[in-house]
Design a protein around this motif. Structure first.
Motif, PDB file in Angstrom:
ATOM      1  N   GLU A  70       0.832  -6.776   4.261  1.00 57.34           N
ATOM      2  CA  GLU A  70      -0.012  -7.285   3.418  1.00 57.34           C
ATOM      3  C   GLU A  70      -0.382  -6.199   2.472  1.00 57.34           C
ATOM      4  N   ALA A  71      -0.956  -5.106   3.014  1.00 50.42           N
ATOM      5  CA  ALA A  71      -1.524  -4.119   2.077  1.00 50.42           C
ATOM      6  C   ALA A  71      -0.266  -3.498   1.293  1.00 50.42           C
ATOM      7  N   THR A  74       1.740  -5.649  -0.180  1.00 50.69           N
ATOM      8  CA  THR A  74       2.218  -6.534  -1.277  1.00 50.69           C
ATOM      9  C   THR A  74       0.949  -6.628  -2.162  1.00 50.69           C
ATOM     10  N   GLU A  75      -0.154  -5.853  -1.853  1.00 45.69           N
ATOM     11  CA  GLU A  75      -1.392  -6.217  -2.906  1.00 45.69           C
ATOM     12  C   GLU A  75      -1.286  -5.123  -4.074  1.00 45.69           C
ATOM     13  N   THR A  93      -3.218  -4.163  -6.319  1.00 48.74           N
ATOM     14  CA  THR A  93      -4.302  -3.120  -6.682  1.00 48.74           C
ATOM     15  C   THR A  93      -4.094  -1.948  -5.754  1.00 48.74           C
ATOM     16  N   ARG A  94      -3.413  -2.077  -4.613  1.00 54.13           N
ATOM     17  CA  ARG A  94      -3.135  -0.922  -3.638  1.00 54.13           C
ATOM     18  C   ARG A  94      -1.579  -0.280  -3.912  1.00 54.13           C
ATOM     19  N   GLU A  95      -0.679  -1.343  -4.173  1.00 55.07           N
ATOM     20  CA  GLU A  95       0.807  -0.742  -4.354  1.00 55.07           C
ATOM     21  C   GLU A  95       1.364  -1.124  -5.779  1.00 55.07           C
ATOM     22  N   ARG A 146       6.435  -4.106  -3.338  1.00 46.72           N
ATOM     23  CA  ARG A 146       5.660  -5.262  -3.329  1.00 46.72           C
ATOM     24  C   ARG A 146       6.823  -6.295  -2.909  1.00 46.72           C
ATOM     25  N   ASN A 198       7.031  -8.623   0.605  1.00 52.25           N
ATOM     26  CA  ASN A 198       6.782 -10.116   0.746  1.00 52.25           C
ATOM     27  C   ASN A 198       8.119 -10.673   1.371  1.00 52.25           C
TER      28      ASN A 198
END
Lengths: 284, 210
Positions: free
Chosen positions: B184-185, B187-188, B190-192, B198, B202
């Protein structure tokens, strides 16, 4: 083929060598760029701020100052200010949207005598998708392979940094008849790397498969360096039908993975994402 | 030709092309006695021959592992190829080397191979507790590498977490949730920052939830 993100190039100072491998803070990088006593420190600071995608409000103005600091080349003078200016241009290319304010400065450097600086500026303007750069880039390339693309006597370099300028036109993406007419003759250039860059740009601008054919043929070129460039250019253009040919090319998996990332991110249509990602998984 | 004759031909090779041809021959023979000679080729700084040797070692499977683990850790170029071979074989005896490679190797190509390998270790033969311990170590190494500086390594971490997560799903709900969280991190936005990472994360989540 896009320049690698290495801080150093042949003929440039080994900037701040004792500290180059040590992590520094953003504040430290800004201070190194701001001071004007030691240009090797400025060189390293400029590189750092681009590499780390600095968002600090002082970053872009200081890089603009560094660009203006350029002087006529004087190879005897040790660390040259132009090396700082070249790194400042490269850094600005990575700092959109804040770096849009620096587009006029980069346009000025397109007329500099230093072709290395013109090259860095062209790439940065391409990365910033600066439409204002299209007329000056076309003007410098208009003399074609026999003019802009001619060998400069006594050097391995061409009159203009054609590869960077052609690719910038593709990245900016203005597909006018005039631009296409300027780029097309370079598909006949004697150097395969220039042919590759021109075909990539024409493919990006027109989407016509005949330009992809030029690149696919270069994937079979006997020189590894040319095969690598064609991989990067197919990736840059996002030409998804090249999937099978990329998979079969004799080159490192690392480069194929970069090319396939381009197909996923820049491309559309068939083969679809599922097939592209499956191929990437197999290359890890 | 016998394996001995193939090895001798390899040792006699005196050109890059000759070495490649001899390595390909030996790599096809399927004889575990070829493993030490194939491992030796990994240190010759001949990428074509090394690719052929890695393929041959992966074909040999677990029987090639002892020779791979005897490799001199200072032989840097050879180690990179050995990580690829061990990742492909999936033998749990390679765990230490894969963990170390993902966490510390300077070459992104080695870290990415190690990340993929940590997701595909063959653990069926292990007892329950030992299997859980190995799975925890793989998971910890992969989760730490979701912060790797190179996109291609994070991409490989997504592939590794998918494979590991599928293994964990039936019996290890807590570890499965952690693998899910790591994906999940990735796919984010703002982080990746890299789109293809991403997208791959997913796809992995869809498979874990499917």
């Amino acid at each position: 083929m896009a320049a690698l993100e290495a801080p150093l190039r042949a003929g440039e100072p080994i900037a701040g060598e004792p500290t180059a491998g040590t992590p520094i803070s953003e504040a430290e990088a800004i201070e190194r760029l701001r001071q004007t006593q030691d240009s090797s420190q400025q060189y390293y600071g400029a590189w750092w701020l681009g590499r780390m995608r600095s968002q600090h409000p002082e970053t872009v103005p200081l890089l603009q100052l560094a660009l203006r600091q350029r002087k006529p080349r004087d190879p005897g003078a040790g660390v040259e200010e132009n090396a700082v200016a070249r790194n400042a241009a490269r850094a600005l290319g990575k700092l959109a949207p804040a770096a849009h304010a620096a587009i006029p400065d980069l346009l000025d450097t397109l007329d500099d005598d230093d072709d290395g600086l013109r090259e860095a500026a062209a790439r940065a303007l391409g990365e910033l998708k600066a439409e204002a750069a299209v007329p000056p880039l076309c003007r410098r390339l208009a003399s074609g392979p026999a003019g802009a693309g001619a060998l400069r006597p006594g050097t391995p370099r061409l009159q203009e940094p054609c590869e960077a300028m052609l690719e910038a036109l593709g990245d900016i993406g203005v597909a006018s008849t005039e631009v296409l007419a300027v780029v097309e003759p370079f598909v006949g250039h004697e150097r395969p790397l220039i042919r590759s860059a021109a075909a990539r740009t024409l493919l990006q601008l027109s989407g016509e498969a005949r330009w992809a054919e030029v690149l696919l043929e270069l994937l079979d070129h006997p020189q590894l360096q040319v095969r690598r460039a064609a991989l990067m250019d197919l990736g840059g253009a996002g030409w998804r039908p090249a999937l099978g040919a990329i998979e079969r090319t004799l080159a490192e998996n690392s480069l194929k993975l970069i090319a396939l990332r381009g197909l996923v991110e820049q491309g559309q249509g068939e083969p679809g994402e599922e097939a592209l990602l499956a191929c990437m998984d197999a290359l890890l | 030709m016998s394996t001995t004759a193939l090895i001798e031909a390899l040792q006699r090779a005196d050109s890059a092309a000759g070495l490649l041809a001899a390595t390909r021959e030996l790599a096809c023979c399927g004889d575990p006695n070829a493993a030490p000679a194939l491992v030796e080729v990994l240190g010759f700084n001949n990428p074509g021959a090394a690719v052929a040797a890695v393929d041959g070692l992966i074909q040999l499977g677990p029987e090639a592992v002892p020779a791979l683990l005897q490799l001199d850790p200072q032989n840097y170029g050879a180690r990179a190829w050995a990580v690829r071979a061990l990742a492909g074989i999936g033998d749990v005896r390679g765990l230490d080397l894969l963990e170390d490679a993902l966490g510390t190797d300077v070459a992104a190509s080695v870290r990415r191979a190690a990340a993929k390998g940590l997701g595909q270790l063959q653990l069926e033969a292990l007892g329950g507790d030992e299997r859980t311990l190995v799975q925890e170590r793989c998971l910890t190494a992969l989760l730490a590498a979701t912060g790797d500086g190179e996109w291609v390594v994070r991409y490989a971490v997504a592939v590794g977490l998918e494979a590991l997560g599928l293994q964990l799903r039936p019996h290890q709900p807590a570890l499965h949730r952690q693998a899910h969280g790591g994906l999940e991190a990735l796919t984010e936005p703002t982080r990746e920052e890299v789109l293809v990472v991403r997208l791959r994360a997913n796809v992995a989540l869809t498979k874990l939830e499917g």
